[in-house]
Scaffold this active site. Structure first.
Site, PDB file in Angstrom:
ATOM      1  N   GLY A 108       0.822  -1.221   0.000  1.00 56.32           N
ATOM      2  CA  GLY A 108       0.000   0.000   0.000  1.00 56.32           C
ATOM      3  C   GLY A 108       0.854   1.269   0.000  1.00 56.32           C
ATOM      4  O   GLY A 108       0.426   2.306  -0.488  1.00 56.32           O
ATOM      5  N   GLU A 111       1.624   1.824  -3.511  1.00 53.39           N
ATOM      6  CA  GLU A 111       0.387   2.263  -4.179  1.00 53.39           C
ATOM      7  C   GLU A 111       0.066   3.723  -3.843  1.00 53.39           C
ATOM      8  O   GLU A 111      -0.373   4.487  -4.704  1.00 53.39           O
ATOM      9  CB  GLU A 111      -0.767   1.335  -3.779  1.00 53.39           C
ATOM     10  CG  GLU A 111      -0.590  -0.058  -4.388  1.00 53.39           C
ATOM     11  CD  GLU A 111      -1.567  -1.084  -3.828  1.00 53.39           C
ATOM     12  OE1 GLU A 111      -1.650  -1.205  -2.595  1.00 53.39           O
ATOM     13  OE2 GLU A 111      -2.243  -1.760  -4.623  1.00 53.39           O
TER      14      GLU A 111
HETATM   15  C1  HXC Z   1       2.022  -4.001  10.248  1.00 47.57           C
HETATM   16  C2  HXC Z   1       4.309  -3.768  10.154  1.00 47.57           C
HETATM   17  C3  HXC Z   1       4.272  -3.712   8.744  1.00 47.57           C
HETATM   18  C4  HXC Z   1       2.981  -3.828   8.110  1.00 47.57           C
HETATM   19  C5  HXC Z   1       6.325  -3.524   9.366  1.00 47.57           C
HETATM   20  N1  HXC Z   1       5.607  -3.642  10.485  1.00 47.57           N
HETATM   21  N2  HXC Z   1       5.533  -3.581   8.284  1.00 47.57           N
HETATM   22  N3  HXC Z   1       3.194  -3.904  10.895  1.00 47.57           N
HETATM   23  N4  HXC Z   1       1.901  -3.975   8.910  1.00 47.57           N
HETATM   24  N5  HXC Z   1       2.831  -3.760   6.796  1.00 47.57           N
HETATM   25  C6  HXC Z   1       6.099  -3.614  11.861  1.00 47.57           C
HETATM   26  C7  HXC Z   1       6.812  -4.904  12.245  1.00 47.57           C
HETATM   27  O1  HXC Z   1       5.880  -5.883  12.631  1.00 47.57           O
HETATM   28  C8  HXC Z   1       7.669  -4.420  13.398  1.00 47.57           C
HETATM   29  O2  HXC Z   1       6.855  -4.317  14.551  1.00 47.57           O
HETATM   30  C9  HXC Z   1       8.054  -3.023  12.986  1.00 47.57           C
HETATM   31  O3  HXC Z   1       7.095  -2.616  12.008  1.00 47.57           O
HETATM   32  C10 HXC Z   1       9.430  -2.950  12.350  1.00 47.57           C
HETATM   33  O4  HXC Z   1       9.473  -3.893  11.314  1.00 47.57           O
HETATM   34  P1  HXC Z   1      10.607  -5.035  11.197  1.00 47.57           P
HETATM   35  O5  HXC Z   1      10.024  -6.135  10.378  1.00 47.57           O
HETATM   36  O6  HXC Z   1      11.130  -5.410  12.543  1.00 47.57           O
HETATM   37  O7  HXC Z   1      11.738  -4.261  10.401  1.00 47.57           O
HETATM   38  P2  HXC Z   1      12.797  -4.836   9.376  1.00 47.57           P
HETATM   39  O8  HXC Z   1      13.372  -6.140   9.886  1.00 47.57           O
HETATM   40  O9  HXC Z   1      13.727  -3.719   9.067  1.00 47.57           O
HETATM   41  O10 HXC Z   1      11.954  -5.205   8.070  1.00 47.57           O
HETATM   42  C11 HXC Z   1      11.303  -4.203   7.348  1.00 47.57           C
HETATM   43  C12 HXC Z   1      10.321  -4.796   6.292  1.00 47.57           C
HETATM   44  C13 HXC Z   1       9.349  -5.763   7.019  1.00 47.57           C
HETATM   45  C14 HXC Z   1      11.119  -5.540   5.233  1.00 47.57           C
HETATM   46  C15 HXC Z   1       9.596  -3.637   5.655  1.00 47.57           C
HETATM   47  O11 HXC Z   1       8.805  -5.107   8.172  1.00 47.57           O
HETATM   48  C16 HXC Z   1       8.236  -6.223   6.152  1.00 47.57           C
HETATM   49  O12 HXC Z   1       8.439  -7.108   5.318  1.00 47.57           O
HETATM   50  N6  HXC Z   1       7.040  -5.653   6.344  1.00 47.57           N
HETATM   51  C17 HXC Z   1       5.860  -6.073   5.630  1.00 47.57           C
HETATM   52  C18 HXC Z   1       5.856  -5.528   4.239  1.00 47.57           C
HETATM   53  C19 HXC Z   1       4.646  -5.963   3.455  1.00 47.57           C
HETATM   54  O13 HXC Z   1       4.429  -7.189   3.275  1.00 47.57           O
HETATM   55  N7  HXC Z   1       3.828  -5.010   2.974  1.00 47.57           N
HETATM   56  C20 HXC Z   1       2.630  -5.331   2.240  1.00 47.57           C
HETATM   57  C21 HXC Z   1       1.479  -5.420   3.185  1.00 47.57           C
HETATM   58  S1  HXC Z   1       0.015  -5.914   2.346  1.00 47.57           S
HETATM   59  P3  HXC Z   1       7.376  -4.866  15.986  1.00 47.57           P
HETATM   60  O14 HXC Z   1       6.196  -4.654  16.889  1.00 47.57           O
HETATM   61  O15 HXC Z   1       7.783  -6.276  15.775  1.00 47.57           O
HETATM   62  O16 HXC Z   1       8.560  -3.948  16.306  1.00 47.57           O
HETATM   63  C22 HXC Z   1      -0.516  -4.524   1.544  1.00 47.57           C
HETATM   64  C23 HXC Z   1      -1.801  -4.692   0.789  1.00 47.57           C
HETATM   65  C24 HXC Z   1      -2.213  -3.379   0.188  1.00 47.57           C
HETATM   66  O17 HXC Z   1       0.068  -3.503   1.597  1.00 47.57           O
HETATM   67  C25 HXC Z   1      -3.667  -3.352  -0.047  1.00 47.57           C
HETATM   68  C26 HXC Z   1      -4.129  -1.908  -0.270  1.00 47.57           C
HETATM   69  C27 HXC Z   1      -4.146  -1.039   0.918  1.00 47.57           C
END
Ligand code: HXC
Length: 257
Positions: A108, A111
């Protein structure tokens, strides 16, 4: 207005919205998106504001939709919330929106970046659509806007592997306008916004709309749309001022009328 998840400010005639959930890398929960769109609409109505910058922080523009919020919700619950309707309102904002992007712009977040009109990225930006890793797919335009922006092959690669691309690669594919060191991305985005904010507002508004039509309309209809906007601008006071100032070799003063 006070908001929980965005921070709002102005600099000259530029409105600035900073996404503000740093602990979760600015994950876009429903309230954040509601606040963002409400503020975009307020800025769009504010005659003192001529351009808008959306930013995050150095580590993350936004790491995507809030996975925690989605994890347990059923398909029917998510559908009934109609959460994408609010995203569609971003496309109705008439003033130019510049994204100042550093760090993660994923899912997102990517996006949202693509919903903006111009993008200034820091060298650390990582841009991608990783939804496939969660066994879902983009829902706020990722498959459509990314494909229009970078072409079918690159979009397929990014969407099917989920691998993000660097700022340098995004620049090569025309997904961002400019890449600068991390210390400079916000300043550069603001500079660009201020430059555009000085342009005659009616022309800016119609150019923005006409350029977006290029994505939607067949060429002949797009040309027709452009021409009608051109004629309409000829009825503005600013165009007399602009042309007169040119001939009198002075700086034009535009009023937006
Ligand atoms: C909720 C999230 C998050 C997310 C990160 N965090 N991304 N929480 N939703 N999308 C949180 C983690 O749980 C963590 O919380 C804190 O942020 C720091 O993240 P880390 O993972 O510890 O950091 P890092 O190791 O540096 O990794 C960064 C990252 C990873 C590679 C960006 O966080 C990641 O892969 N995030 C998800 C990315 C993703 O899949 N996005 C798409 C989502 S679906 P804590 O509490 O543990 O500290 C989507 C659908 C869109 O977007 C539909 C339209 C709206």
């Amino acid at each position: 207005m006070t908001y929980a998840y965005i921070h709002v400010s102005t600099d000259e005639s530029v409105g600035i919205i900073a996404l503000n959930r740093p602990k979760v890398l600015n994950a876009l929960n429903l309230q954040l998106i509601d606040e963002l769109v409400a503020e975009l609409e307020r800025m769009d109505r504010d005659p003192e504001i001529r351009a808008i910058v959306i930013t995050g922080n150095d580590r993350a523009f936004a790491a995507g939709a809030d996975i925690g919020e989605m994890a347990e919700a059923s398909a029917i619950e998510i559908m009934q919330k109609d959460q994408f309707a609010v995203w569609d309102r971003i496309m109705l904002i008439s003033k130019p929106i510049i994204a100042a992007v550093s760090g993660f712009a994923l899912g997102g977040g990517c996006e949202l970046m693509m919903s903006c009109d111009l993008v200034v990225a820091s060298e650390s930006a990582l841009i991608g659509q990783p939804e496939v890793n969660l066994a879902v797919m983009p829902g706020a335009g990722g498959t459509q806007r990314l494909t229009r922006a970078v072409g079918l092959r690159k979009a397929m690669e990014m969407l099917l592997t989920g691998e993000p691309i660097t700022a340098a690669e995004a620049l090569r594919y025309g997904l961002v306008n400019k890449v600068v060191p991390v210390e400079a991305y916000f300043r550069e985005a603001l500079k660009l916004a201020k430059r555009i904010a000085k342009q005659p507002p009616l022309a800016v508004r119609m150019i923005k709309k006409a350029v977006h039509k290029a994505d939607d309309l067949p060429l002949d209809e797009g040309m027709d749309y452009e021409r009608n906007c051109f004629y309409l601008l000829l009825a503005s006071e600013d165009r007399y001022e602009g042309m007169k100032a040119f001939l009198e070799k002075r700086k034009a003063t535009f009023t937006g009328k």
